[in-house]
Structure formats: C-alpha cells, structure tokens
Motif scaffolding. Structure first.
Motif, PDB file in Angstrom:
ATOM      1  N   ALA A 109     -32.664  64.537 108.900  1.00  0.00           N
ATOM      2  CA  ALA A 109     -31.481  63.830 109.471  1.00  0.00           C
ATOM      3  C   ALA A 109     -30.041  64.247 108.912  1.00  0.00           C
ATOM      4  O   ALA A 109     -29.322  64.364 110.032  1.00  0.00           O
ATOM      5  CB  ALA A 109     -31.719  62.260 109.267  1.00  0.00           C
ATOM      6  N   GLN A 110     -30.028  64.654 107.840  1.00  0.00           N
ATOM      7  CA  GLN A 110     -28.748  65.320 107.626  1.00  0.00           C
ATOM      8  C   GLN A 110     -28.396  66.467 108.173  1.00  0.00           C
ATOM      9  O   GLN A 110     -27.330  66.912 108.781  1.00  0.00           O
ATOM     10  CB  GLN A 110     -28.770  65.599 106.075  1.00  0.00           C
ATOM     11  N   LEU A 148     -32.459  58.203 115.879  1.00  0.00           N
ATOM     12  CA  LEU A 148     -31.872  58.620 114.393  1.00  0.00           C
ATOM     13  C   LEU A 148     -32.772  57.953 113.409  1.00  0.00           C
ATOM     14  O   LEU A 148     -33.225  58.654 112.389  1.00  0.00           O
ATOM     15  CB  LEU A 148     -30.654  58.297 114.035  1.00  0.00           C
ATOM     16  N   MET A 149     -33.442  56.893 113.722  1.00  0.00           N
ATOM     17  CA  MET A 149     -34.530  56.348 112.784  1.00  0.00           C
ATOM     18  C   MET A 149     -35.779  56.687 112.965  1.00  0.00           C
ATOM     19  O   MET A 149     -36.584  56.977 111.630  1.00  0.00           O
ATOM     20  CB  MET A 149     -34.389  54.906 112.894  1.00  0.00           C
ATOM     21  N   VAL A 150     -36.288  57.263 114.024  1.00  0.00           N
ATOM     22  CA  VAL A 150     -37.496  57.606 114.292  1.00  0.00           C
ATOM     23  C   VAL A 150     -37.910  58.979 114.619  1.00  0.00           C
ATOM     24  O   VAL A 150     -39.013  59.909 113.866  1.00  0.00           O
ATOM     25  CB  VAL A 150     -37.952  57.023 115.623  1.00  0.00           C
ATOM     26  N   LEU A 151     -37.020  60.072 114.995  1.00  0.00           N
ATOM     27  CA  LEU A 151     -37.125  61.458 115.252  1.00  0.00           C
ATOM     28  C   LEU A 151     -37.254  62.108 113.842  1.00  0.00           C
ATOM     29  O   LEU A 151     -38.289  62.954 113.902  1.00  0.00           O
ATOM     30  CB  LEU A 151     -36.011  61.880 116.162  1.00  0.00           C
ATOM     31  N   PRO A 152     -36.363  62.112 112.814  1.00  0.00           N
ATOM     32  CA  PRO A 152     -36.589  62.699 111.695  1.00  0.00           C
ATOM     33  C   PRO A 152     -37.729  62.469 111.127  1.00  0.00           C
ATOM     34  O   PRO A 152     -38.406  63.330 110.477  1.00  0.00           O
ATOM     35  CB  PRO A 152     -35.248  62.202 110.780  1.00  0.00           C
ATOM     36  N   VAL A 153     -38.248  61.216 111.237  1.00  0.00           N
ATOM     37  CA  VAL A 153     -39.553  60.769 110.593  1.00  0.00           C
ATOM     38  C   VAL A 153     -40.655  61.350 111.245  1.00  0.00           C
ATOM     39  O   VAL A 153     -41.666  61.945 110.738  1.00  0.00           O
ATOM     40  CB  VAL A 153     -39.664  59.044 110.684  1.00  0.00           C
ATOM     41  N   ALA A 154     -40.464  61.543 112.787  1.00  0.00           N
ATOM     42  CA  ALA A 154     -41.731  62.183 113.201  1.00  0.00           C
ATOM     43  C   ALA A 154     -41.823  63.499 113.116  1.00  0.00           C
ATOM     44  O   ALA A 154     -42.746  64.025 112.912  1.00  0.00           O
ATOM     45  CB  ALA A 154     -41.527  61.812 114.828  1.00  0.00           C
ATOM     46  N   GLY A 200     -21.728  59.966 109.002  1.00  0.00           N
ATOM     47  CA  GLY A 200     -23.194  60.698 109.303  1.00  0.00           C
ATOM     48  C   GLY A 200     -23.894  60.837 107.729  1.00  0.00           C
ATOM     49  O   GLY A 200     -25.045  60.628 108.021  1.00  0.00           O
ATOM     50  N   LEU A 201     -23.414  61.235 106.696  1.00  0.00           N
ATOM     51  CA  LEU A 201     -24.131  61.367 105.683  1.00  0.00           C
ATOM     52  C   LEU A 201     -24.791  59.875 105.121  1.00  0.00           C
ATOM     53  O   LEU A 201     -25.802  59.963 104.730  1.00  0.00           O
ATOM     54  CB  LEU A 201     -23.249  61.654 104.448  1.00  0.00           C
ATOM     55  N   ILE A 202     -24.061  58.774 105.247  1.00  0.00           N
ATOM     56  CA  ILE A 202     -24.559  57.483 105.069  1.00  0.00           C
ATOM     57  C   ILE A 202     -25.676  57.088 105.991  1.00  0.00           C
ATOM     58  O   ILE A 202     -26.593  56.975 105.631  1.00  0.00           O
ATOM     59  CB  ILE A 202     -23.496  56.485 105.100  1.00  0.00           C
ATOM     60  N   CYS A 203     -25.320  57.382 107.259  1.00  0.00           N
ATOM     61  CA  CYS A 203     -26.336  56.946 108.194  1.00  0.00           C
ATOM     62  C   CYS A 203     -27.729  57.965 108.102  1.00  0.00           C
ATOM     63  O   CYS A 203     -28.865  57.432 108.507  1.00  0.00           O
ATOM     64  CB  CYS A 203     -26.025  57.313 109.633  1.00  0.00           C
ATOM     65  N   GLY A 263     -25.173  67.963 114.910  1.00  0.00           N
ATOM     66  CA  GLY A 263     -24.664  67.272 116.029  1.00  0.00           C
ATOM     67  C   GLY A 263     -23.122  66.971 116.134  1.00  0.00           C
ATOM     68  O   GLY A 263     -22.309  67.156 116.767  1.00  0.00           O
ATOM     69  N   LEU A 264     -22.539  66.754 114.841  1.00  0.00           N
ATOM     70  CA  LEU A 264     -21.089  66.539 114.628  1.00  0.00           C
ATOM     71  C   LEU A 264     -20.175  67.735 114.934  1.00  0.00           C
ATOM     72  O   LEU A 264     -19.302  67.759 115.693  1.00  0.00           O
ATOM     73  CB  LEU A 264     -20.708  65.914 113.580  1.00  0.00           C
ATOM     74  N   LEU A 265     -20.786  68.888 114.436  1.00  0.00           N
ATOM     75  CA  LEU A 265     -20.081  70.256 114.651  1.00  0.00           C
ATOM     76  C   LEU A 265     -20.016  70.496 116.311  1.00  0.00           C
ATOM     77  O   LEU A 265     -19.166  71.095 116.684  1.00  0.00           O
ATOM     78  CB  LEU A 265     -20.856  71.303 113.747  1.00  0.00           C
ATOM     79  N   PHE A 266     -21.251  70.421 116.786  1.00  0.00           N
ATOM     80  CA  PHE A 266     -21.267  70.709 118.304  1.00  0.00           C
ATOM     81  C   PHE A 266     -20.385  69.614 119.057  1.00  0.00           C
ATOM     82  O   PHE A 266     -19.819  70.200 120.031  1.00  0.00           O
ATOM     83  CB  PHE A 266     -22.816  70.429 118.765  1.00  0.00           C
TER      84      PHE A 266
END
Length: 277
Positions: A225-226, A199-205, A16-19, A232-235
């Motif tokens: 994104a982080q 994941l590529m678009v929403l944090p940018v928006a 997740g950190l990388i992505c 998300g991973l915790l949920f």
C-alpha cells in the motif's frame, strides 16, 4: 523543483503514509472474513456525512466520521439479525447511505464542486488540520489491532468458536467496525469515497499471493500500500491526474504484476518437470 518543495505535496505524502498503514491493516481482517463490501457500505455512509457537513457548514471529515460510526454500529446489529447472510446487512446499509447522501446533496445549492473532491480525492485540499484529524481518526484502530491482535485473529477465522470460548465477539465486532469506519472517513480526503475500499482490499489481495502466514500478509499488505500510494501521488503530481485513481491503478498494477510473475513461475516449473521426465 522537488516534489517536497510544495507544501500540499508534503501534506499529501504524510496523509498517504497514514492511509497506507491503516487501510490495509483494517482491510486484512475484513477481507479474510469475506466482508470486502463492508468498506464500500461504510464509504457510502460517509457520503451522507460529507453532504451533511457541507450543508451545515461543519467539518465534512468529522461529519463523515460521525455518520460512519453510527452506520458501523447499525451494520453490526443488522449482521447479527442476518448472521448467515451478512451480505444482506451490508447491502441495506450501502443503500441507506446512498439514499441519504443523494437526498442531502439534492438540497444543497452549489455543493457539487466541493463534493467532487470527496468522491475522487484531492491532494491540493489536504491541510495541516486535515492531517491532524486523519491521525486522530486512524490511531485508535492501530491501537486496537496492536493490543487485541490474538482476539481479532480468532474472530476472523472462527467467530462461532470465539463466541463459545467466552470472547465478547459482539462488542469487539462493533468496536472494530466503528474504528474501521473512522479510518474510511479519514482516507476519503486522499483517495475519495468511491475508491477508498480499493485501498483496503487490493494490497491485501496482492499480499495474499506472496506470503505464507497471517503476519507476513499483514506486513506485506502495508508495504504494498505504501508503494502504491507513493507511486500514485507522484503520477498524480507529474501528470495532473486524480490522486485516488492513480493510487488505485498502481495497486491494480502491483496485483496484476504479481499474478503474472506467479503464473510465469508456475509455467517454468512445469516445463522443467516435463523436460526431466
């Protein structure tokens, strides 16, 4: 027990950190060029690559990366043919990826269970080998952005003048899109083929609503994104949810929260001005 006591969660958090670094980094340049659907097209080409890898007994991630890279080159060549209608090139490649993927999947017996983890992401299947491959696929894009920041910035906001100034726009576009394709191939293990473009678009928006400059938007989109990936991973872990869907819903929550706060701020300022007048 702590989340970090589980090896698969350690791997998922590192993935997740990388992505969450590389996806919005690529997404910013794509979004500002009004090519948000490009990520969707490349993701669907990855579907064909995953299916081919599973059928051949080959690494699905590596196979997806090869297919996506070829698709990226084809997409850029098509965009040159349809320079004023870039969405046509994207639609053609998206359709091709879906068609090839559907045909390959129909030829495989018993592949459906394996494919589902690539459609929606899976944290329990990410191993050390996947992490190394993800890092190998994602690192080149970050290197390109670091060393060619000014050139990519110029192309993003004024491609025609960049071409007239002597920049090798075609070459840079092919390299950037190909490396973005590798990034998408790497990220599908975590968030899935159907959700990786989000994941590529929403944090940018979201970042575009909060920042006042290109660099600020870049930095803030990575931070958002982080936050979305971690939440998300915790949920996903505590409530037994699909990781990709959880991450994207957290990203949407951040976006809606930002829009709501900005709207409330505008109303309060408007009310204050009304009282003063």
């Amino acid at each position: 027990m702590s989340v970090l006591d589980y090896a698969f969660m350690q791997h998922a958090l590192l993935a997740g950190l990388i992505c969450a670094i590389v996806c919005p980094a690529a997404g910013l340049f794509i979004t500002l060029r009004r090519l948000s659907l490009l990520a969707d097209a490349l993701a669907h080409i990855c579907l064909a690559g995953v299916a081919a890898g599973l059928l051949a007994g080959f690494s699905p991630l590596l196979s997806a990366a090869l297919f996506a890279t070829g698709g990226a080159v084809g997409l850029e060549l098509l965009r040159e043919k349809y320079r004023h209608h870039a969405e046509l090139a994207i639609a053609i490649m998206l359709s091709a990826g879906m068609a090839v993927g559907a045909i390959l999947l129909s030829q495989g017996q018993g592949l459906n269970a394996n494919v589902l983890s690539y459609f929606f992401g899976s944290i329990i299947t990410i191993g050390t080998g996947d992490l190394k491959l993800m890092l190998l696929l994602c690192l080149p894009l970050l290197v390109l952005i670091y060393f060619l920041w000014d050139e990519l910035f110029f192309i993003t906001f004024d491609e025609e003048n960049a071409r007239l100034s002597g920049l090798p726009v075609r070459t840079l576009n092919i390299i950037f899109t190909s490396l973005t394709a590798l990034t998408i191939a790497a990220a599908i293990r975590l968030v899935g083929i159907l959700l990786v473009s989000s994941l590529m678009v929403l944090p940018v928006a979201t970042a575009m609503q909060l920042s006042g400059s290109f660099r600020q938007t870049f930095t803030l989109s990575v931070l958002l994104a982080q936050a979305a990936v971690l939440a998300g991973l915790l949920f996903s872990f505590y409530f037994n949810l699909a990781p990709g869907g959880s991450i994207i819903l957290c990203s949407i929550g951040l976006l809606l929260g930002t829009l709501g706060i900005k709207q409330a701020s505008r109303r309060s300022k408007s009310d204050l001005l009304t009282r003063q007048t």
